[in-house]
Every structure is written in structure tokens, then in C-alpha cells.
Design an enzyme around this catalytic site. Structure first.
Site, PDB file in Angstrom:
ATOM      1  N   HIS A 369       0.829  -1.203   0.000  1.00 54.74           N
ATOM      2  CA  HIS A 369       0.000   0.000   0.000  1.00 54.74           C
ATOM      3  C   HIS A 369       0.870   1.262   0.000  1.00 54.74           C
ATOM      4  CE1 HIS A 369      -3.800   2.124   1.499  1.00 54.74           C
ATOM      5  NE2 HIS A 369      -2.857   3.046   1.636  1.00 54.74           N
ATOM      6  N   GLU A 370       1.860   1.284   0.887  1.00 58.45           N
ATOM      7  CA  GLU A 370       2.741   2.454   1.009  1.00 58.45           C
ATOM      8  C   GLU A 370       3.437   2.761  -0.313  1.00 58.45           C
ATOM      9  OE1 GLU A 370       2.977   4.394   3.448  1.00 58.45           O
ATOM     10  OE2 GLU A 370       2.272   3.311   5.203  1.00 58.45           O
ATOM     11  N   HIS A 373       1.505   4.231  -3.205  1.00 56.77           N
ATOM     12  CA  HIS A 373       1.292   5.676  -3.207  1.00 56.77           C
ATOM     13  C   HIS A 373       2.410   6.378  -3.965  1.00 56.77           C
ATOM     14  CE1 HIS A 373      -2.322   6.827  -1.118  1.00 56.77           C
ATOM     15  NE2 HIS A 373      -2.146   5.785  -0.341  1.00 56.77           N
ATOM     16  N   TYR A 384      -5.112  14.538  -3.301  1.00 54.13           N
ATOM     17  CA  TYR A 384      -5.574  13.926  -2.063  1.00 54.13           C
ATOM     18  C   TYR A 384      -6.684  14.770  -1.442  1.00 54.13           C
ATOM     19  CZ  TYR A 384      -5.197  10.922   1.990  1.00 54.13           C
ATOM     20  OH  TYR A 384      -5.456  10.016   2.988  1.00 54.13           O
ATOM     21  N   GLU A 393      -6.452   6.710  -2.372  1.00 54.83           N
ATOM     22  CA  GLU A 393      -6.420   5.710  -1.303  1.00 54.83           C
ATOM     23  C   GLU A 393      -6.751   4.326  -1.832  1.00 54.83           C
ATOM     24  OE1 GLU A 393      -5.874   5.536   2.110  1.00 54.83           O
ATOM     25  OE2 GLU A 393      -4.827   7.406   1.761  1.00 54.83           O
ATOM     26  N   ASP A 455     -14.192  11.921   4.445  1.00 52.56           N
ATOM     27  CA  ASP A 455     -12.761  11.684   4.596  1.00 52.56           C
ATOM     28  C   ASP A 455     -12.332  10.712   3.496  1.00 52.56           C
ATOM     29  OD1 ASP A 455     -10.362  10.133   5.560  1.00 52.56           O
ATOM     30  OD2 ASP A 455     -10.527  11.574   7.217  1.00 52.56           O
ATOM     31  N   HIS A 457     -10.331   8.437   3.364  1.00 56.36           N
ATOM     32  CA  HIS A 457     -10.146   7.053   3.798  1.00 56.36           C
ATOM     33  C   HIS A 457     -11.462   6.284   3.752  1.00 56.36           C
ATOM     34  CE1 HIS A 457      -7.669   9.843   6.447  1.00 56.36           C
ATOM     35  NE2 HIS A 457      -6.931   9.520   5.400  1.00 56.36           N
TER      36      HIS A 457
END
Length: 555
Positions: A369-370, A373, A384, A393, A455, A457
Site C-alpha cells: 500500500h505504502e 502511493h 488527495y 487511497e 474523509d 479514507h
């Protein structure tokens, strides 16, 4: 900065890369043709006519130079004004010879934030379409600001203070043209460094109208020899290391030189101390609060290796920037730091040790995931904020899941659950559920006009749900021992096309059709264009993309 999750939301996976929100204009996208051969599950993209080919470093550099040399002509062909210039950011060539060139734009020499675009050219060099981040004509009345640099910096500092940063000085302000929302205006971009209130490093970008002093936007830029490693989450794994004298270093020379460093609970911007070992057996496989413990480093190094291999094997991508150069990883960051983040400025991942310093956030899907990005930042650069932030995300969730399935590790089998190993919630539940995102208590299953105000997320749930439906279909099923039951907004039954094809479509859309301001409606258009290029506009895959978006109320 892209932290793993927001401290005030215990069930979110928050990794940010950003510029600003806006609307995507896609004009004249190519429909492509059906591929002569469809790849089997997990076999990659080599036989797909519309799939990107892997270029050597020399070939990629040559193609970028070639496109930059023709940038002036291209700018005129696509209707840009005399004051505008194009700067090549990346080039993708498909197996059928189609070339997709991603450009940044300048106006009178000033960077145009939100002015990025992708030009699609046939094998013969004919322009077939353009994907733009903004439909607005880039034009400002004056390049002389009415607001001083000092005022812009003061405003940026105030914004940073409100956001919880401890920085007391801005790192200067530069003039830009802001085109990511509304009509283009002359503006200042100011960057404020420091730390956020939870210890996460801060690089806050503040955009100020140069005529009125009004703050237009702000966003965070911190978006976390063969040895044997005993990991906490993935069992015993093989690690590529480097022997220096009589000491082994945790440096992977086979994957762009990835290094893993020890921050020893520090929070400075430095890399830290490179992990070394005498016998090339790393870690204990058990949780430890010691800052010298290698176990977290094993998980981080293993996650980086699997992510590198996933992108290389699945898409022919050589590293995050597709240039064969690795990022690096830092573990043991902060004291009881329950987070992880990707940072473009250092081109690195950073992991905290969690509650009690014994639960490092270094699981396989988090690592994937990291680093994903970083891929988004170096391709579409999805803002974002608003719906594009949700897509940002979701992209990391999608590819992080792809990494987990690719690794086929029996200690951490592939699933459509996000962050299930790190137990941030403290009750064994994952951070996200891709089959029915609302199970986390906040994510959206379907699109609505209010999704963009959520948000990011939580707004990511729409794209996560789309991807699950596209890959696996609707209804109840069990995959690798995990039970799923995915609903649809319109009561339809969706038949999945398989994860391998779904991944190819999302990657193709991200790297050739999405721009910084892509929203959900534009994501539907972009993924349909990708499916058409890869499989044909009358294919089962194309129809499945349309059906999956309709099932999450994006039509």
C-alpha cells in the site's frame, strides 16, 4: 506525507499524495482493439496489444527526450496557447505501438498546478486523444502579484499551526498558476515542514491567491548474497543482502539497491543507521520493544521486495518510478508511533512500532500500500482531496492487495481485507473490507453526491468495492478461507473477470488515463478506455467494467 492512517480514526488507512480536487476532462480517448490473446491468471501483460511494454532505461530516456523535443509542436496540435509549454513527466509505450505521454504544463515559465495532461498517440505518431486534469483555458490577467511573499508565508505558517505542525518558519514561496479548481489564477505555493501532532513528519503545501491573499488549498506531501529473515507477519523468508567485508548489510542489490534503516525511535528526517548482521540470519520472528531488533526490518525488506516483484512481474514496471531505482525503508520510527507513511521528498517508506513498541506496522499489504502511493504520485498524481483523494487511497488498497496475493505467503494469505495483520483496532478486525466497505463503520459502499465530502479514507470504499466486484463478482463466496458477500446498489448480479485482468485494467487507467483531478465519473471513463485498449470495446471485460461501476452507482 502519506501516513498509514489518521490518528483520530482508528479504522482508516490514510496514505496521502496530493495537489488539489477538480474535474477530469477526457477528450477523444482511443477505443483500441481486442487483444489477439488473453493472458491467463497471473501471467502478466506481454500478449495484450494495449498493455505497456517494459522499456530499457536507455530506451525510456531516449523516448522521453524525443517527446520533449517535439513538445512545442504537440502543444500547438492540442490547442495550447503561445504562452504555454509542456514538460514531459513520463512516457508509456503499448505493445501495439501506441504512446501515452504524460506532461506537466507551464504558463509564461510558471508551473501550472492542476494543468497536467496525457497525450495519446498512435504508432504512426497521430494524436488520438488527450486526457486533461482541467478543461479550463490557462490564462491569467497579470503575472504581477498584489500579495507579498511574506504574507503568503505567514498564511502558510498559520495553516500549518492549525494542522498541528510544530514548524515556525516556511521554506519560501514560489509563484505558480493554480488551475486545479475553478478558473486559473496567479498564486503562491508555500511549503511548511516540521512534525504533525502525532509525530508524523509534515510537509504542508499551502496555495495562496496572489491577488487577494485568499487561501485556495492546502495538502500534506508526506504520503511509510541471500540471507534468511525471521519476520513477525510472514514467517521465515529469503532476503537479498550485500556482503561488505565480513559484515552483511540489509541492501537488496537485485532490486534497485533497496536499503532498510533503523531509526531507533528517532523522528529526524535522516535515513537512520543501515541494518547490518554478522551471520546473514536476520530477526527472531517475535515481537520486541528493542530498538536494535531486526524483525521489523525483515518484514519491511520482504515487503519491499515482494512489491518490487509484483510490479515487475504483473506490469513490467521497474520500481516505483519505473527507472530501476529503489526507494528505501526506515523502521522503529518514533516512540509507540502507531502509523506508517510514504514520503515523496525522501522517496522512502517509514514504519512505526505501534502500541507498546511491539506491533510494527510492517505487514505485507501495508508495505504494498505504502509503495503504491509512490507509484500514484509518479503517474496520475491523484489529488488527495474529494473524490480523487478516495481514488488515491483505493489505488493503494488495490495494489497492496495485489502484492499480498502475488506473494502467496502461507503465513499471510491473499485476501480482500486491508491491514488485517497489524490489529490497529485491537480486536482482530481489519482496517478495510473491499467486498462491503461499510463494514468498517464509515466507508461508502456506493457513490452518492456526498461521497466527495467524506474523509478520503472512507470515500475510497466506492473504488475498492468496484474493484472487488470486477475481480470476484457479487454475492457470497469463500476465497482462501475468508468469507465474502458483496452487494450491489442496483440489485444486479455481477460476474467477475478475475483479479489478474482487473489489476491490468486499473493499472492501465492509472498510468495512461487518470490525471490529478480524476473523480469517480472520470474513473469510470478511464477504466472503460483501459478495458477497451486491452481487451476491445465489445469484450466481456469491457462490459464487466461498466457493470461493476453501475453496481456501485457510478454511471
Amino acid at each position: 506525507m502519506t501516513p498509514l492512517y489518521a490518528r483520530h480514526k482508528r479504522t482508516t488507512l490514510a496514505i496521502a499524495t496530493a495537489v488539489a480536487a477538480g474535474a477530469l476532462l477526457t477528450t477523444g480517448l482511443t477505443t483500441g482493439s481486442a487483444a489477439a490473446v488473453t493472458p491467463a491468471e497471473g501471467t502478466g501483460t506481454a500478449t495484450l496489444a494495449g498493455a505497456p511494454v517494459q522499456l530499457s532505461a536507455a530506451a525510456r530516456t531516449s523516448l522521453i527526450k524525443e517527446q520533449q523535443a517535439d513538445a512545442g509542436t504537440t502543444a500547438r496540435e492540442i490547442g495550447l496557447g503561445a504562452k504555454e509549454k509542456l514538460v514531459v513527466k513520463d512516457v508509456v509505450r503499448d505493445a501495439d505501438g501506441t504512446v501515452h505521454t504524460r506532461y506537466e504544463r507551464t504558463y509564461e515559465g510558471l508551473p501550472v498546478l492542476g494543468g497536467d495532461l496525457v497525450v495519446h498517440e498512435s504508432k504512426s505518431g497521430t494524436t488520438e486523444g488527450v486526457s486533461k486534469a482541467t478543461a479550463k483555458t490557462i490564462k491569467v490577467a497579470s503575472l504581477t502579484p498584489k500579495v507579498t511573499v511574506a504574507k503568503a508565508e505567514t498564511q502558510a505558517l498559520s495553516a500549518a499551526k492549525a494542522a498541528g505542525s510544530d514548524k515556525t518558519a516556511a521554506d519560501g514561496a514560489r509563484k505558480v498558476v493554480w488551475a486545479a479548481s475553478g478558473s486559473p489564477v496567479l498564486a503562491y505555493e508555500t511549503i511548511v515542514g516540521g512534525f504533525q501532532d502525532d509525530g508524523t513528519p509534515s510537509r504542508l503545501h499551502v496555495i495562496t491567491d496572489a491577488a487577494t491573499g485568499k487561501k485556495l488549498y492546502e495538502y500534506q506531501d508526506i504520503e511509510n548474497a541471500t540471507g534468511t529473515g525471521k519476520s513477525l507477519y510472514s514467517g521465515t523468508v529469503s532476503l537479498e543482502t550485500t556482503l561488505s567485508g565480513s559484515t552483511y548489510q540489509l541492501t537488496d542489490g537485485t532490486r534497485g539497491g533497496h536499503k532498510t534503516y533503523n531509526k531507533a525511535h528517532g523522528t529526524s528526517s535522516s535515513a537512520g543507521t543501515l541494518f547490518t548482521d554478522a551471520d546473514n540470519v536476520w530477526g527472531t520472528g517475535a515481537a520486541s520493544s528493542s530498538t536494535t531488533d531486526q524483525t521489523a526490518a525483515v518484514d519491511a525488506a520482504y515487503g519491499a521486495a515482494e512489491t518490487w516483484d509484483f510490479y515487475k512481474s504483473t506490469f513490467g514496471r521497474s520500481g516505483i518510478k519505473n527507472n530501476g531505482v529503489a526507494a528505501y525503508s526506515r523502521v522503529h520510527y518514533g516512540n509507540q508511533y502507531v502509523n506508517a507513511f510514504w514520503d515523496d521528498s525522501c522517496f522512502c517508506m517509514t514504519y512505526g512500532d505501534g502500541e507498546g513498541n511491539v506491533n510494527p506496522l510492517t505487514s505485507l499489504d501495508v508495505a504494498g500500500h505504502e509503495m503504491s502511493h509512490g507509484v500514484t504520485s509518479n503517474t496520475a498524481g491523484l489529488n488527495y482531496s474529494g473524490e480523487s483523494g478516495g481514488l488515491n487511497e483505493a489505488t493503494s488498497d488495490i495494489f497492496g492487495t495485489g502484492v499480498e496475493f502475488y506473494a502467496a505467503n502461507s503465513n499471510d494469505v491473499g485476501d480482500y481485507l486491508i491491514g488485517e495483520e497489524i490489529d490497529i483496532n485491537g480486536d482482530g478486525t481489519p482496517l478495510r473490507y473491499m467486498d462491503k466497505p461499510s463494514k468498517d463503520g464509515g466507508s461508502a459502499d456506493y457513490w452518492s453526491s456526498s461521497v466527495g465530502s467524506k474523509d478520503v479514507h472512507y470515500s475510497s470504499g466506492v473504488a475498492n468495492h468496484f474493484f472487488y466486484l470486477l475481480a470476484e463478482g457479487s454475492g457470497a463466496k469463500t476465497i482462501n478461507g475468508v468469507s465474502y458477500n458483496s452487494p450491489t446498489s442496483n440489485g444486479s448480479t455481477v460476474t467477475g473477470i478475475g483479479r489478474a485482468k482487473a489489476l491490468q485494467i486499473w493499472y492501465k487507467a492509472l498510468t495512461t488515463y487518470f490525471t490529478s483531478t480524476t473523480n469517480y465519473k472520470a474513473a469510470r471513463t478511464g477504466t472503460l478506455s483501459a478495458a477497451s485498449a486491452l481487451y476491445g470495446s465489445t469484450s466481456t471485460e469491457y462490459k464487466a467494467v461498466a457493470a461493476a461501476w453501475s453496481a456501485v452507482n457510478v454511471s
